[in-house]
Design an enzyme around this catalytic site. Structure first.
Site, mmCIF file in Angstrom:
data_model
loop_
_atom_site.group_PDB
_atom_site.id
_atom_site.type_symbol
_atom_site.label_atom_id
_atom_site.label_comp_id
_atom_site.label_asym_id
_atom_site.label_seq_id
_atom_site.Cartn_x
_atom_site.Cartn_y
_atom_site.Cartn_z
ATOM 1 N N LYS A 203 1.035 -1.217 0.278
ATOM 2 C CA LYS A 203 -0.173 0.001 -0.365
ATOM 3 C C LYS A 203 0.736 0.826 0.210
ATOM 4 O O LYS A 203 0.690 1.912 -0.752
ATOM 5 C CB LYS A 203 -0.752 -0.853 1.334
ATOM 6 C CG LYS A 203 -2.136 1.125 1.577
ATOM 7 C CD LYS A 203 -2.736 1.201 2.682
ATOM 8 C CE LYS A 203 -3.779 2.125 2.745
ATOM 9 N NZ LYS A 203 -5.290 2.313 3.855
ATOM 10 N N GLU A 209 10.601 -5.013 4.688
ATOM 11 C CA GLU A 209 10.389 -6.675 4.074
ATOM 12 C C GLU A 209 10.245 -6.469 2.350
ATOM 13 O O GLU A 209 11.125 -6.935 1.332
ATOM 14 C CB GLU A 209 9.774 -6.748 4.905
ATOM 15 C CG GLU A 209 9.780 -6.855 6.110
ATOM 16 C CD GLU A 209 9.115 -6.314 6.457
ATOM 17 O OE1 GLU A 209 9.203 -4.905 6.657
ATOM 18 O OE2 GLU A 209 8.850 -6.339 8.222
ATOM 19 N N GLY A 262 -4.923 -1.665 5.000
ATOM 20 C CA GLY A 262 -4.715 -3.627 4.208
ATOM 21 C C GLY A 262 -5.030 -4.864 4.473
ATOM 22 O O GLY A 262 -4.811 -5.733 3.690
ATOM 23 N N ARG A 263 -5.480 -4.351 6.144
ATOM 24 C CA ARG A 263 -5.793 -6.175 6.401
ATOM 25 C C ARG A 263 -7.256 -6.075 5.654
ATOM 26 O O ARG A 263 -7.671 -7.428 5.895
ATOM 27 C CB ARG A 263 -5.904 -6.365 7.489
ATOM 28 C CG ARG A 263 -6.003 -4.722 8.738
ATOM 29 C CD ARG A 263 -5.883 -5.390 10.004
ATOM 30 N NE ARG A 263 -6.541 -3.615 10.866
ATOM 31 C CZ ARG A 263 -6.639 -2.772 10.799
ATOM 32 N NH1 ARG A 263 -4.876 -2.118 10.533
ATOM 33 N NH2 ARG A 263 -6.727 -1.865 12.130
ATOM 34 N N GLU A 348 -4.497 -6.818 14.865
ATOM 35 C CA GLU A 348 -3.946 -5.337 14.294
ATOM 36 C C GLU A 348 -5.224 -4.140 14.211
ATOM 37 O O GLU A 348 -5.098 -2.767 14.865
ATOM 38 C CB GLU A 348 -3.497 -5.468 12.966
ATOM 39 C CG GLU A 348 -2.473 -4.424 12.577
ATOM 40 C CD GLU A 348 -1.770 -4.498 11.481
ATOM 41 O OE1 GLU A 348 -0.727 -4.639 11.270
ATOM 42 O OE2 GLU A 348 -2.382 -3.865 9.946
ATOM 43 N N HIS A 379 -4.491 -32.752 17.791
ATOM 44 C CA HIS A 379 -3.171 -33.332 17.773
ATOM 45 C C HIS A 379 -1.551 -32.599 18.540
ATOM 46 O O HIS A 379 -0.666 -32.976 18.791
ATOM 47 C CB HIS A 379 -2.447 -34.403 16.896
ATOM 48 C CG HIS A 379 -3.629 -35.628 16.882
ATOM 49 N ND1 HIS A 379 -3.507 -36.963 16.676
ATOM 50 C CD2 HIS A 379 -4.527 -35.265 15.842
ATOM 51 C CE1 HIS A 379 -5.059 -37.146 16.599
ATOM 52 N NE2 HIS A 379 -5.580 -36.283 15.832
ATOM 53 N N LYS A 491 9.743 -0.981 14.074
ATOM 54 C CA LYS A 491 10.218 -0.548 12.471
ATOM 55 C C LYS A 491 11.043 0.396 12.794
ATOM 56 O O LYS A 491 12.213 0.448 12.152
ATOM 57 C CB LYS A 491 9.273 0.057 11.511
ATOM 58 C CG LYS A 491 7.906 -0.682 11.421
ATOM 59 C CD LYS A 491 7.019 0.132 10.007
ATOM 60 C CE LYS A 491 5.790 -1.264 10.061
ATOM 61 N NZ LYS A 491 5.553 0.120 8.839
HETATM 62 O O1 F6P Z 1 2.749 -4.448 9.972
HETATM 63 C C1 F6P Z 1 2.127 -2.988 9.619
HETATM 64 C C2 F6P Z 1 1.465 -2.437 8.723
HETATM 65 O O2 F6P Z 1 1.208 -1.083 8.226
HETATM 66 C C3 F6P Z 1 -0.187 -3.617 8.170
HETATM 67 O O3 F6P Z 1 -0.867 -3.190 8.374
HETATM 68 C C4 F6P Z 1 0.422 -3.791 6.405
HETATM 69 O O4 F6P Z 1 -0.902 -4.938 5.816
HETATM 70 C C5 F6P Z 1 1.510 -4.496 6.283
HETATM 71 O O5 F6P Z 1 1.970 -3.489 7.555
HETATM 72 C C6 F6P Z 1 2.269 -4.192 5.623
HETATM 73 O O6 F6P Z 1 1.728 -2.811 4.468
HETATM 74 P P1 F6P Z 1 2.448 -2.187 3.005
HETATM 75 O O7 F6P Z 1 1.052 -3.133 2.430
HETATM 76 O O8 F6P Z 1 2.122 -0.529 2.940
HETATM 77 O O9 F6P Z 1 3.725 -3.125 2.677
#
Ligand code: F6P
Length: 524
Positions: A203, A209, A262-263, A348, A379, A491
């Site tokens: 987003k 990452e 995002g979620r 979250e 299990h 972060k």
């Molecule tokens: O973990 C925090 C967060 O902002 C989530 O809410 C989001 O889904 C994720 O990081 C990934 O963010 P982005 O889509 O901006 O890479």
């Protein structure tokens, strides 16, 4: 005491009484119990009769919902009002799955036209890739997609793919979320760069990452095919300029909007990889299933409203009976990622300690949620569910018709789902066994959600059910379910620590952290 405080006080009184009686005793005492606490919603059959509430308690909870303004809040949500105040945004994921011709407005601005245009672009792209009209830089058709993203840009697409993928998919969809290079290395292994598309989903397009993995994947493509392979790069982002600056061709950048959390974003172009790998028709049916749940949530009276009732059952356990943990167990291997998805959705969204107005929340908020596929979980952690000292409410999901495989095995799977719910509630009284080790206290609550089939529509409805449940819980607790400030500090500190691990000057840290950094630096 105002009306809401009085409703919370009534909940506490009801829960105190509930703690002194057994769930299974309520069936005889309440002849209408089963009918009142079971319902069908958007193709899902839901049974909340194994929850610890009596029908009188249900009325108390419905009063709490009314006093908390659930109906008004729901209307504000659908009207695209700014329900995410700390970020100044609506939360309008429902607009993404509404049929063409809808008229959603985000903060007053019409958005349904843009949504339709985005869907048309996704469909055209999916169709072109699947037909081979859109091919790689050597002319070979795409046979694999590596989807790079994390959190909401990963968990929904991964869940949908696992749930709906064909046994022998014509397009192999793989995922890499973690910055641990092992995951991307595994995802790329065995793939032919000439036949591989890399879809980077973020987003913000700033996530460490995701950008790290996207750079590695781009380098992997270029190492075989040169910069011509940049045509294999696709991006999905609410910051399309950043994706283009990364080198993704402009016509392969799919946008979405800041009013999509995002979620809650699987319904947007974040689902593009799934739309390509599953086919547009499947993705459209998935959206339609969610929309059916939206319509149910918007129209059904509170006492027959599935997301509302699921939320109220949770709050009865969480707040009335002080249960800080819950489990979700899908008796469907294809839904095994549902617990991971719910962890982000619930924790979250509702793992908050201040109200939307910034005051301390006077109630406990989201429970920790964990789970795994049934029967595997039986299990592993079911021992604790049956005989542990904490009572852990469980959501059991089951699918009547299996998607594939031996029907006899499917019957065994369903038998286990039903039997576990029964065992949790009924237990085995000490009278039946003199051995305390073998006694089961029972009286452990569960909800049961049954799907006829795991088809795209029911999967969409299931996810939307939980989205709206989370929203209702947030309203009851008075929190903003749509921000996530709690992820920021780690972060920021990680960026600082990385500088030190890479040889920068040591910063000020507590002794434990300083020692860890020194140890890691000395091993370089
Ligand atoms: O973990 C925090 C967060 O902002 C989530 O809410 C989001 O889904 C994720 O990081 C990934 O963010 P982005 O889509 O901006 O890479």
């Amino acid at each position: 005491m105002n009306q809401t405080e009085a409703a919370w006080a009534a909940l506490n009184r009801a829960a105190t009484a509930a703690a002194g009686r057994r769930i299974d005793g309520l069936f005889a005492a309440e002849p209408g119990r089963l009918a009142r606490l079971t319902l069908d919603a958007a193709g899902l059959e839901i049974d909340l009769s194994k929850q610890p509430w009596s029908l009188a308690d249900l009325s108390v909870m419905l009063d709490l919902a009314r006093a908390s303004g659930v109906e008004t809040a729901r209307d504000r949500l659908f009207a695209g009002e700014i329900v995410n105040a700390t970020e100044g945004r609506p939360a309008l994921h429902m607009a993404l799955r509404a049929p063409d011709g809808a008229d959603f407005r985000a903060g007053g601005r019409p958005v349904s036209g843009e949504v339709e245009a985005s869907r048309a672009a996704m469909k055209a792209f999916a169709d072109a890739v699947r037909s081979g009209a859109k091919a790689g830089c050597t002319g070979k058709p795409f046979r694999a997609i590596v989807h790079i993203g994390i959190g909401g840009s990963d968990l929904g697409p991964r869940l949908v793919w696992e749930a709906l993928k064909p046994l022998d998919p014509p397009i192999d969809l793989r995922f890499a979320a973690n910055v641990d290079p092992a995951e991307l290395a595994q995802a790329l292994t065995g793939l032919d760069p000439a036949e591989t598309m890399v879809v980077t989903v973020s987003k913000t397009f700033t996530t460490l990452e995701t950008l790290t993995n996207a750079e590695t994947a781009r380098a992997w493509l270029r190492a075989s095919l040169g910069t011509a392979s940049d045509s294999h790069l696709v991006a999905v982002s609410a910051a399309p300029d950043k994706a283009q600056a990364f080198g993704v061709p402009a016509d392969q950048v799919f946008g979405f909007w800041d009013w999509v959390g995002g979620r809650y974003s699987i319904w947007s172009a974040v689902g593009l990889s799934c739309a390509v790998a599953l086919g547009w028709d499947v993705f459209a049916r998935f959206q339609a299933g969610a929309w059916a749940m939206d319509e149910h949530f918007r129209a059904a009276p509170l006492d027959r409203n599935a997301p509302v009732l699921l939320a109220l059952a949770h709050v009865f356990n969480r707040n009335g009976l002080s249960r800080p943990i819950r489990a979700v167990v899908p008796y469907a291997q294809r839904l095994r990622l549902f617990a991971a998805f719910l962890q982000q959705l619930e924790m979250e969204s509702n793992g908050k300690r201040v109200t939307a107005a910034g005051q301390p929340v006077p109630h406990a908020t989201a429970a920790s949620v964990f789970g795994d596929a049934g029967t595997n979980g039986q299990h592993a952690f079911f021992q604790l569910l049956h005989q542990g000292t904490d009572i852990v409410p469980v959501d059991i999901l089951a699918v009547r018709e299996g998607s594939e495989g031996d029907p006899a095995a499917q019957a065994k799977l369903l038998a286990n789902a039903v039997a576990q719910a029964e065992a949790l509630m009924v237990g085995r009284p000490p009278a039946e066994t003199p051995d305390p080790q073998r006694a089961f206290p029972g009286d452990r609550p569960s909800s049961f959600v049954l799907l006829d089939r795991l088809d795209p529509e029911r999967l969409g409805a299931l996810i939307a059910l939980y989205e709206h449940k989370v929203f209702v819980e947030g309203v009851l607790w008075g929190i903003n379910s749509f921000d996530q400030w709690g992820v920021e500090l780690g972060k920021t500190l990680a960026a600082r620590v990385l500088g030190e691990l890479e040889g920068g000057p040591p910063g000020a840290h507590d002794p434990s952290t300083a020692a860890l950094i020194a140890r890691l630096r000395s091993q370089r």
